[in-house]
Design an enzyme around this catalytic site. Structure first.
Site, PDB file in Angstrom:
ATOM      1  N   GLU A  98     -46.246  27.820  39.489  1.00 23.78           N
ATOM      2  CA  GLU A  98     -47.220  28.317  38.747  1.00 23.78           C
ATOM      3  C   GLU A  98     -47.066  26.625  37.571  1.00 23.78           C
ATOM      4  O   GLU A  98     -45.964  26.268  37.366  1.00 23.78           O
ATOM      5  CB  GLU A  98     -47.276  28.836  37.294  1.00 23.78           C
ATOM      6  CG  GLU A  98     -47.797  29.118  36.023  1.00 23.78           C
ATOM      7  CD  GLU A  98     -46.658  30.238  35.264  1.00 23.78           C
ATOM      8  OE1 GLU A  98     -45.397  30.306  34.964  1.00 23.78           O
ATOM      9  OE2 GLU A  98     -47.328  30.536  34.358  1.00 23.78           O
TER      10      GLU A  98
ATOM     11  N   LYS B 106     -54.362  34.045  34.570  1.00 22.14           N
ATOM     12  CA  LYS B 106     -53.157  34.806  33.875  1.00 22.14           C
ATOM     13  C   LYS B 106     -53.680  35.948  33.206  1.00 22.14           C
ATOM     14  O   LYS B 106     -53.936  35.296  31.628  1.00 22.14           O
ATOM     15  CB  LYS B 106     -51.982  33.383  33.452  1.00 22.14           C
ATOM     16  CG  LYS B 106     -51.088  34.354  32.695  1.00 22.14           C
ATOM     17  CD  LYS B 106     -49.415  33.588  32.958  1.00 22.14           C
ATOM     18  CE  LYS B 106     -48.592  33.617  32.880  1.00 22.14           C
ATOM     19  NZ  LYS B 106     -46.513  33.076  32.735  1.00 22.14           N
TER      20      LYS B 106
ATOM     21  N   CYS C 256     -46.736  34.729  37.427  1.00 21.35           N
ATOM     22  CA  CYS C 256     -44.746  34.712  36.236  1.00 21.35           C
ATOM     23  C   CYS C 256     -44.702  35.949  36.043  1.00 21.35           C
ATOM     24  O   CYS C 256     -44.795  37.025  36.195  1.00 21.35           O
ATOM     25  CB  CYS C 256     -44.796  33.315  35.846  1.00 21.35           C
ATOM     26  SG  CYS C 256     -43.255  32.686  35.105  1.00 21.35           S
TER      27      CYS C 256
HETATM   28  O1  LIG Z   1     -40.892  37.085  32.421  1.00 23.68           O
HETATM   29  C1  LIG Z   1     -39.927  36.101  32.482  1.00 23.68           C
HETATM   30  O2  LIG Z   1     -38.676  36.438  32.352  1.00 23.68           O
HETATM   31  C2  LIG Z   1     -40.618  34.739  32.808  1.00 23.68           C
HETATM   32  C3  LIG Z   1     -41.762  34.287  32.326  1.00 23.68           C
HETATM   33  C4  LIG Z   1     -42.278  32.982  32.402  1.00 23.68           C
HETATM   34  O3  LIG Z   1     -41.694  32.177  32.768  1.00 23.68           O
HETATM   35  C5  LIG Z   1     -44.047  33.247  32.300  1.00 23.68           C
HETATM   36  O4  LIG Z   1     -44.425  33.458  32.716  1.00 23.68           O
HETATM   37  O5  LIG Z   1     -44.102  31.842  32.172  1.00 23.68           O
END
Ligand SMILES: O=C(O)CCC(=O)C(=O)O
Length: 262
Positions: free
Chosen positions: A40, A110, A145
């Site tokens: 990402e 996303k 993510c």
């Molecule tokens: O859910 C998490 O703990 C991390 C999510 C995250 O860092 C993101 O989506 O950029």
């Protein structure tokens, strides 16, 4: 089928341009693979909020150009991770998937933005469309993510034909246990491969978990990275998905929501 996950380091002492060139070279090195995956927001860094607007690109910007060329040169399916896409006034956390000919097959914005009332959650707009990349051997659903925490997205991707999920991330080290646990959970509950590719290094003061992982449809971890930059290479057997779904047909016992056609 061979897959390579490039757990690239996102370090502040490397420019976006330099990292883009390095990522393209790393993709070209994986020409023996069928599918190559990047994480990402690797051009800018998932937590480098102050750079989101300045480093945002149109869909067909420099990251698109570099990744299309790298996919074509390597002759691989490439999930090029995500970058900050600018569309008018709006920013999106957008993933790109290229064919071995270097054509854009699909893109995914996303859906679940991270940060609650700050960061990505306020700087970016949310996507709304579920996307399954029509890989001929292993159709894979796209998630990014924080999406990993929302199982209904993955069930929707199964209903849309996904046999695997490719999940680029910039997951922080502090919650690494959640990352590893949820990657396995999404594989087990959906009887699908999970290819989850994180970043190495640290940016904007946030240590990255790394620990990219590939999980099979039974929930077994096939390969797992450490915390530093590395390329994780695995062999996948697409037949394992229908076999697992046929031998333990839990998806057929769904009561709520649409029944999976598997
Ligand atoms: O859910 C998490 O703990 C991390 C999510 C995250 O860092 C993101 O989506 O950029």
């Amino acid at each position: 089928m061979r897959a390579s996950l490039i757990q690239i380091a996102v370090n502040p002492d490397e420019s976006v341009d330099a990292r883009r060139r390095r990522a393209a070279a790393l993709v070209r090195d994986e020409s023996a693979s069928d599918l190559v995956v990047l994480p990402e927001l690797w051009p800018v860094g998932a937590f480098a909020y102050e750079a989101f607007a300045t480093d945002a690109e149109p869909l067909r910007g420099p990251t698109y150009e570099a990744m299309a060329a790298a996919a074509a040169d390597a002759g691989v399916w490439l999930h090029a991770g995500s970058f900050v896409e600018r569309d008018g006034e709006a920013l999106y956390n957008t993933s790109l998937v290229f064919s071995p000919g270097g054509e854009l097959v699909c893109s995914y914005r996303k859906i679940h933005r991270f940060g609650f009332d700050q960061g990505e959650a306020v700087l970016m707009s949310a996507g709304s469309e579920l996307v399954v990349a029509p890989h001929p051997e292993l159709p894979f659903g796209l998630a990014t993510c924080y999406d990993l925490r929302f199982p209904e997205l993955f069930r929707g991707l199964v209903d849309a034909g996904a046999a695997a999920f490719v999940i680029p991330a910039g997951w922080p080290e502090r919650r690494r246990e959640h990352w590893s646990l949820l990657a396995r959970a999404r594989a087990v509950e959906n009887q699908a491969y999970v290819l989850a590719c994180g970043t190495a290094g640290a940016h904007a003061g946030v240590e990255q978990a790394g620990h990219s992982v590939v999980v099979d449809p039974w929930g077994e971890v096939l390969a797992e990275a450490g915390r530093t930059e590395e390329v994780l290479t695995v062999t996948l057997d697409p037949e394992r998905v229908p076999e697992t779904r046929a031998s333990f047909p839990a998806l057929k016992d769904r009561v709520l929501g649409p029944r999976a056609p598997h």
